[in-house]
Design a protein around this motif. Structure first.
Motif, mmCIF file in Angstrom:
data_model
loop_
_atom_site.group_PDB
_atom_site.id
_atom_site.type_symbol
_atom_site.label_atom_id
_atom_site.label_comp_id
_atom_site.label_asym_id
_atom_site.label_seq_id
_atom_site.Cartn_x
_atom_site.Cartn_y
_atom_site.Cartn_z
ATOM 1 N N LEU A 115 0.817 -1.212 0.000
ATOM 2 C CA LEU A 115 0.000 0.000 0.000
ATOM 3 C C LEU A 115 0.850 1.261 0.000
ATOM 4 O O LEU A 115 0.393 2.321 -0.422
ATOM 5 N N SER A 116 2.084 1.144 0.467
ATOM 6 C CA SER A 116 2.938 2.319 0.628
ATOM 7 C C SER A 116 3.594 2.776 -0.665
ATOM 8 O O SER A 116 4.281 3.792 -0.675
ATOM 9 N N SER A 117 3.396 2.042 -1.758
ATOM 10 C CA SER A 117 4.068 2.429 -2.996
ATOM 11 C C SER A 117 3.112 2.413 -4.178
ATOM 12 O O SER A 117 1.989 1.906 -4.102
ATOM 13 N N CYS A 118 3.586 2.987 -5.276
ATOM 14 C CA CYS A 118 2.794 3.058 -6.499
ATOM 15 C C CYS A 118 3.720 2.848 -7.695
ATOM 16 O O CYS A 118 4.946 2.936 -7.575
ATOM 17 N N LEU A 119 3.108 2.578 -8.835
ATOM 18 C CA LEU A 119 3.851 2.325 -10.066
ATOM 19 C C LEU A 119 3.397 3.291 -11.146
ATOM 20 O O LEU A 119 2.200 3.586 -11.263
ATOM 21 N N CYS A 120 4.351 3.761 -11.945
ATOM 22 C CA CYS A 120 3.994 4.599 -13.083
ATOM 23 C C CYS A 120 3.620 3.699 -14.255
ATOM 24 O O CYS A 120 4.387 2.805 -14.632
ATOM 25 N N ARG A 126 8.879 2.744 -9.674
ATOM 26 C CA ARG A 126 8.156 2.448 -8.432
ATOM 27 C C ARG A 126 8.510 3.538 -7.428
ATOM 28 O O ARG A 126 9.687 3.823 -7.196
ATOM 29 N N LEU A 127 7.507 4.133 -6.799
ATOM 30 C CA LEU A 127 7.715 5.250 -5.885
ATOM 31 C C LEU A 127 6.969 5.014 -4.578
ATOM 32 O O LEU A 127 5.885 4.417 -4.566
ATOM 33 N N ALA A 140 0.024 11.857 -10.461
ATOM 34 C CA ALA A 140 0.880 11.780 -11.647
ATOM 35 C C ALA A 140 2.320 11.500 -11.240
ATOM 36 O O ALA A 140 2.776 11.895 -10.162
ATOM 37 N N CYS A 141 3.039 10.828 -12.109
ATOM 38 C CA CYS A 141 4.440 10.504 -11.872
ATOM 39 C C CYS A 141 5.275 11.782 -11.878
ATOM 40 O O CYS A 141 5.215 12.561 -12.839
ATOM 41 N N PRO A 142 6.074 12.023 -10.839
ATOM 42 C CA PRO A 142 6.907 13.230 -10.803
ATOM 43 C C PRO A 142 8.077 13.175 -11.780
ATOM 44 O O PRO A 142 8.714 14.191 -12.036
ATOM 45 N N LEU A 148 -0.074 7.253 -12.308
ATOM 46 C CA LEU A 148 0.365 6.295 -11.293
ATOM 47 C C LEU A 148 -0.779 5.371 -10.914
ATOM 48 O O LEU A 148 -1.936 5.787 -10.856
ATOM 49 N N ARG A 149 -0.445 4.125 -10.632
ATOM 50 C CA ARG A 149 -1.420 3.158 -10.123
ATOM 51 C C ARG A 149 -0.905 2.586 -8.808
ATOM 52 O O ARG A 149 0.313 2.582 -8.548
#
Length: 237
Positions: A115-120, A126-127, A140-142, A148-149
């Motif tokens: 839950l702590s991360s997301c993917l572009c 991965r952020l 949105a991806c920085p 981002l999902r």
């Protein structure tokens, strides 16, 4: 009773039951986390393509909920077990809440994501959510401004790190399964594979699972009560 010593190669699989004891509701219970949303509405690739704003609202709420939770005695017992066994300990979790890491475990495979991360969806980076402006309905991806999902393995998608899990199953002496119903594949097949390859199998669960016949030993009850006793016994022998 199955013995675990410092020379035992121990593999642990955890499911939603251990997190439920930290106050995180499980989506397979009658009062579960997903009761207000059908699975198809929030946890499939089709749901993402149909209504990404709904999906993000749901996972932002789950992330906020998880940040309020703390590791319980079951999580802490597994962290003690890793400290004791060192490289002979590995943990696979179906949970996405990060509580094993918070408890101190380092050898953790989060097979369903976090839950702590997301993917572009554009550049694939991965952020951590703390690195992202989460105020928009669609973050949105920085790095590339792509969409981002959530970094979550949805139904119909392939869990993470399966080749590594396969090797761990082949090499373990004891396979300990905690707090999982054992109905979602491929994790549901892990105990069958481990036992077929010669491992001793242990289940710790509030209720008997559908695959109970594949376990050599079953401890019924709360993980937060049973695991500390098991770990104390193993470490004392």
């Amino acid at each position: 009773m199955i013995k675990v010593t410092k020379n035992t190669n121990l593999l642990v699989l955890t499911g939603a039951g251990i997190s439920a004891e930290s106050g995180l509701r499980t989506f397979r219970d009658s009062d579960g986390l997903w009761e207000n949303h059908r699975v198809e509405d929030v946890a499939t690739p089709e749901a993402w393509h149909r209504d990404p704003k709904l999906v993000w609202r749901f996972y932002k709420a789950r992330w906020d909920q998880s940040k309020q939770a703390a590791p319980n005695p079951g999580h802490l017992a597994l962290a003690r077990l890793e400290d004791w066994l060192g490289d002979n300990f590995h943990l696979i979790t179906q949970n996405v809440d990060g509580l094993h890491t918070a408890a101190g475990n380092t050898r953790v495979i989060e097979m369903h994501g976090a839950l702590s991360s997301c993917l572009c969806t554009k550049c694939g980076v991965r952020l951590h959510l703390d690195e992202v402006d989460m105020s928009p309905e669609l973050p949105a991806c920085p790095k590339c401004t792509g969409r981002l999902r959530p970094d979550i393995v949805w139904f119909g998608e392939m869990p993470y790190r399966l080749p590594e899990i396969d090797i761990l199953l082949q090499n373990c002496d004891v396979f300990l399964v905690v707090g999982t119903s054992g109905v979602v594949y491929p994790a549901a097949g892990f105990v069958q594979m481990a036992r077929y390859l010669g491992a001793k199998t242990i289940s710790v669960n509030l209720h008997p699972s559908e695959g109970l016949g594949f376990f050599d030993e079953f401890h019924q009850g709360r993980a937060g009560e049973i695991l500390p006793r098991l770990v104390d016994k193993w470490m004392a022998e």
